[in-house]
Design a protein around this motif. Structure first.
Motif, mmCIF file in Angstrom:
data_model
loop_
_atom_site.group_PDB
_atom_site.id
_atom_site.type_symbol
_atom_site.label_atom_id
_atom_site.label_comp_id
_atom_site.label_asym_id
_atom_site.label_seq_id
_atom_site.Cartn_x
_atom_site.Cartn_y
_atom_site.Cartn_z
ATOM 1 N N ARG A 7 0.969 -1.243 -0.100
ATOM 2 C CA ARG A 7 -0.015 0.018 0.212
ATOM 3 C C ARG A 7 0.822 1.344 -0.174
ATOM 4 N NH1 ARG A 7 -5.568 -0.477 0.833
ATOM 5 N NH2 ARG A 7 -6.292 -2.579 1.349
ATOM 6 N N LEU A 8 0.433 2.218 -0.843
ATOM 7 C CA LEU A 8 1.280 3.522 -1.019
ATOM 8 C C LEU A 8 1.555 3.983 0.543
ATOM 9 C CD1 LEU A 8 2.831 5.545 -2.577
ATOM 10 C CD2 LEU A 8 0.262 6.730 -3.077
ATOM 11 N N ASN A 9 0.505 4.098 1.386
ATOM 12 C CA ASN A 9 0.851 4.870 2.590
ATOM 13 C C ASN A 9 1.912 4.158 3.365
ATOM 14 O OD1 ASN A 9 -0.610 2.801 3.385
ATOM 15 N ND2 ASN A 9 -2.163 4.214 4.617
ATOM 16 N N LYS A 10 1.800 2.814 3.462
ATOM 17 C CA LYS A 10 2.692 2.015 4.044
ATOM 18 C C LYS A 10 4.319 2.083 3.283
ATOM 19 C CE LYS A 10 3.681 -2.656 5.330
ATOM 20 N NZ LYS A 10 4.027 -2.588 6.837
ATOM 21 N N TYR A 11 4.325 2.307 2.115
ATOM 22 C CA TYR A 11 5.353 2.275 1.433
ATOM 23 C C TYR A 11 6.064 3.551 1.949
ATOM 24 C CZ TYR A 11 8.744 2.833 -2.811
ATOM 25 O OH TYR A 11 9.861 2.888 -3.339
ATOM 26 N N ILE A 12 5.373 4.847 1.859
ATOM 27 C CA ILE A 12 5.826 6.057 2.097
ATOM 28 C C ILE A 12 6.364 6.155 3.564
ATOM 29 C CG2 ILE A 12 5.292 8.553 2.491
ATOM 30 C CD1 ILE A 12 3.585 8.256 0.292
ATOM 31 N N SER A 13 5.548 5.386 4.531
ATOM 32 C CA SER A 13 6.042 5.482 5.995
ATOM 33 C C SER A 13 7.136 4.634 6.052
ATOM 34 C CB SER A 13 4.930 4.893 6.776
ATOM 35 O OG SER A 13 4.600 3.687 6.663
ATOM 36 N N GLU A 14 7.168 3.760 5.504
ATOM 37 C CA GLU A 14 8.715 2.665 5.610
ATOM 38 C C GLU A 14 9.860 3.165 5.067
ATOM 39 O OE1 GLU A 14 7.422 -1.307 4.301
ATOM 40 O OE2 GLU A 14 6.438 -1.886 5.989
ATOM 41 N N SER A 15 9.592 4.151 4.244
ATOM 42 C CA SER A 15 10.914 4.776 3.736
ATOM 43 C C SER A 15 11.531 5.914 4.468
ATOM 44 C CB SER A 15 10.331 5.962 2.287
ATOM 45 O OG SER A 15 9.613 6.980 2.984
ATOM 46 N N GLY A 16 10.628 6.107 5.831
ATOM 47 C CA GLY A 16 11.215 7.040 6.756
ATOM 48 C C GLY A 16 10.616 8.536 6.576
ATOM 49 N N PHE A 17 9.976 8.683 5.500
ATOM 50 C CA PHE A 17 9.469 9.957 5.182
ATOM 51 C C PHE A 17 8.408 10.855 6.037
ATOM 52 C CE2 PHE A 17 7.001 13.443 2.741
ATOM 53 C CZ PHE A 17 8.472 13.987 2.167
ATOM 54 N N CYS A 18 7.570 9.938 6.461
ATOM 55 C CA CYS A 18 6.383 10.270 7.510
ATOM 56 C C CYS A 18 5.638 9.035 7.958
ATOM 57 C CB CYS A 18 5.659 11.516 6.869
ATOM 58 S SG CYS A 18 4.428 10.812 5.337
ATOM 59 N N SER A 19 4.680 9.518 8.815
ATOM 60 C CA SER A 19 3.932 8.474 9.519
ATOM 61 C C SER A 19 2.772 8.068 8.267
ATOM 62 C CB SER A 19 3.020 8.881 10.639
ATOM 63 O OG SER A 19 2.197 9.753 10.205
ATOM 64 N N ARG A 20 2.006 6.786 8.439
ATOM 65 C CA ARG A 20 1.058 6.729 7.412
ATOM 66 C C ARG A 20 -0.042 7.556 7.420
ATOM 67 N NH1 ARG A 20 -0.198 0.131 8.035
ATOM 68 N NH2 ARG A 20 2.022 -0.597 8.488
ATOM 69 N N ARG A 21 -0.410 8.059 8.703
ATOM 70 C CA ARG A 21 -1.332 9.213 8.600
ATOM 71 C C ARG A 21 -1.008 10.236 7.962
ATOM 72 N NH1 ARG A 21 -3.614 10.774 14.532
ATOM 73 N NH2 ARG A 21 -3.899 8.296 14.613
ATOM 74 N N ALA A 22 0.229 10.676 7.890
ATOM 75 C CA ALA A 22 0.776 11.771 7.225
ATOM 76 C C ALA A 22 0.798 11.529 5.827
ATOM 77 C CB ALA A 22 2.132 12.308 8.000
ATOM 78 N N ALA A 23 1.185 10.422 5.508
ATOM 79 C CA ALA A 23 1.047 9.908 4.210
ATOM 80 C C ALA A 23 -0.237 10.051 3.330
ATOM 81 C CB ALA A 23 1.700 8.522 4.173
ATOM 82 N N ASP A 24 -1.187 9.452 4.064
ATOM 83 C CA ASP A 24 -2.698 9.626 3.506
ATOM 84 C C ASP A 24 -2.847 11.141 3.184
ATOM 85 O OD1 ASP A 24 -3.184 6.879 3.667
ATOM 86 O OD2 ASP A 24 -3.893 7.286 5.738
ATOM 87 N N LYS A 25 -2.354 12.024 4.171
ATOM 88 C CA LYS A 25 -2.897 13.561 3.820
ATOM 89 C C LYS A 25 -1.990 13.965 2.532
ATOM 90 C CE LYS A 25 -4.310 17.557 5.266
ATOM 91 N NZ LYS A 25 -3.858 18.409 4.290
ATOM 92 N N LEU A 26 -0.563 13.486 2.557
ATOM 93 C CA LEU A 26 -0.120 13.790 1.325
ATOM 94 C C LEU A 26 -0.696 13.101 0.089
ATOM 95 C CD1 LEU A 26 3.679 13.123 2.568
ATOM 96 C CD2 LEU A 26 2.589 15.338 2.160
ATOM 97 N N ILE A 27 -1.003 12.129 0.048
ATOM 98 C CA ILE A 27 -1.959 11.343 -0.837
ATOM 99 C C ILE A 27 -3.078 12.368 -1.265
ATOM 100 C CG2 ILE A 27 -3.094 9.608 -1.893
ATOM 101 C CD1 ILE A 27 -1.114 7.766 0.073
ATOM 102 N N GLU A 28 -4.008 12.650 -0.383
ATOM 103 C CA GLU A 28 -5.218 13.315 -0.702
ATOM 104 C C GLU A 28 -4.843 14.814 -1.269
ATOM 105 O OE1 GLU A 28 -6.882 13.388 3.421
ATOM 106 O OE2 GLU A 28 -7.829 11.619 3.249
#
Length: 280
Positions: A7-28
């Protein structure tokens, strides 16, 4: 889901960029692309896909947990818990860590005290879920003398933000100062609770999260969490079955008041109101 997709939010969070919640906001906010196209929430990342945030390529972080960063920071008043570097006084510029890290949870700009930061996006969700079942302790100064009724009302729960706060533990410390242990983290919760009861918070300091205390950490300083601290945190969040905080606030008439697991001081002063395994 196959082992080659994530999942994209998990991929972003595991990169160390941000949390999954913050990743969802970036996607939105349409700040994320996969192979040049704007994805939707829930989109899967396939092997070989190029993921960008604000045009910058991000990649999955190595799975070796020993490379991850976990720190405790004594946040000064005036520092904002955001990774947005254009925000003056952001927490990332304040710490100046060599690794890319982000805060777990939040601590209001006018407040000071303990906050965790990490490069491990996976643990953020676990700790945020666990926050509803684990302690956070604060020392609070208010603008007028503290009464027993005030502490009792705080401990029973106060209606704010369309819900009633969970029962908590309060302890009188001095004429204008009290301690409070919360097991939830609504937006500006303590300030809103005090305001509802006719008090204004003049100073708020978080002194403990779960098993980690500020102790001798000076304002503006940070330290790595010890192996023992991380072991206890991982053990605590590993068994949590709570949902992320604020995910689905209950309406006032449906809120249940769970038993508390911890009491600040067994020898409570007359002004101390604690709920010992019973809802009131």
């Amino acid at each position: 889901m196959s082992q080659t997709e994530k999942r994209l939010n998990k991929y972003i969070s595991e990169s160390g960029f941000c949390s999954r919640r913050a990743a969802d906001k970036l996607i939105e906010d349409n700040r994320v692309t996969i192979n040049g196209k704007t994805p939707e929430l829930g989109t899967k990342v396939q092997a070989g896909d190029v993921v960008r945030v604000d045009g910058n390529i991000i990649g999955a972080m190595p799975s070796n947990k020993s490379d991850r960063v976990y720190i405790a920071y004594n946040k000064p008043i005036g520092i904002t818990c955001t990774t947005e570097r254009h925000v003056k006084g952001n927490i990332i510029d304040a710490i100046k860590h060599k690794e890319r890290i982000f805060p777990i949870g939040r601590l209001d700009k006018p407040s000071e005290g303990l906050i965790f930061l990490t490069s491990d996006g996976d643990i953020v969700n676990k700790i945020l879920r666990a926050e509803n079942a684990h302690d956070k302790e604060y020392v609070v100064t208010v603008d007028k003398p503290i009464s027993e009724r005030f502490l009792e009302r705080m401990s029973r729960g106060v209606p704010i933000l369309g819900t009633i706060t969970k029962p908590c533990v309060t302890k009188f410390q001095s004429k204008f100062v009290f301690r409070i242990i919360l097991t939830q983290g609504l937006n500006r919760q303590i300030r809103r609770m005090c305001e509802y009861l006719g008090y204004e918070v003049t100073k708020l300091k978080r002194t403990r999260i779960m098993n980690v205390e500020l102790t001798n950490l000076k304002i503006g300083q940070w330290r790595n969490l010890s192996e023992a601290e991380m072991a206890e945190i991982n053990a605590a969040v590993g068994v949590s079955s709570q949902t992320p905080e604020n995910a689905n606030p209950q309406p006032q008439e449906q809120v249940k008041k769970p038993a508390l697991k911890r009491i600040i001081n067994k020898k409570a002063s007359p002004a101390t109101l604690s709920l010992r395994n019973k809802g009131k």
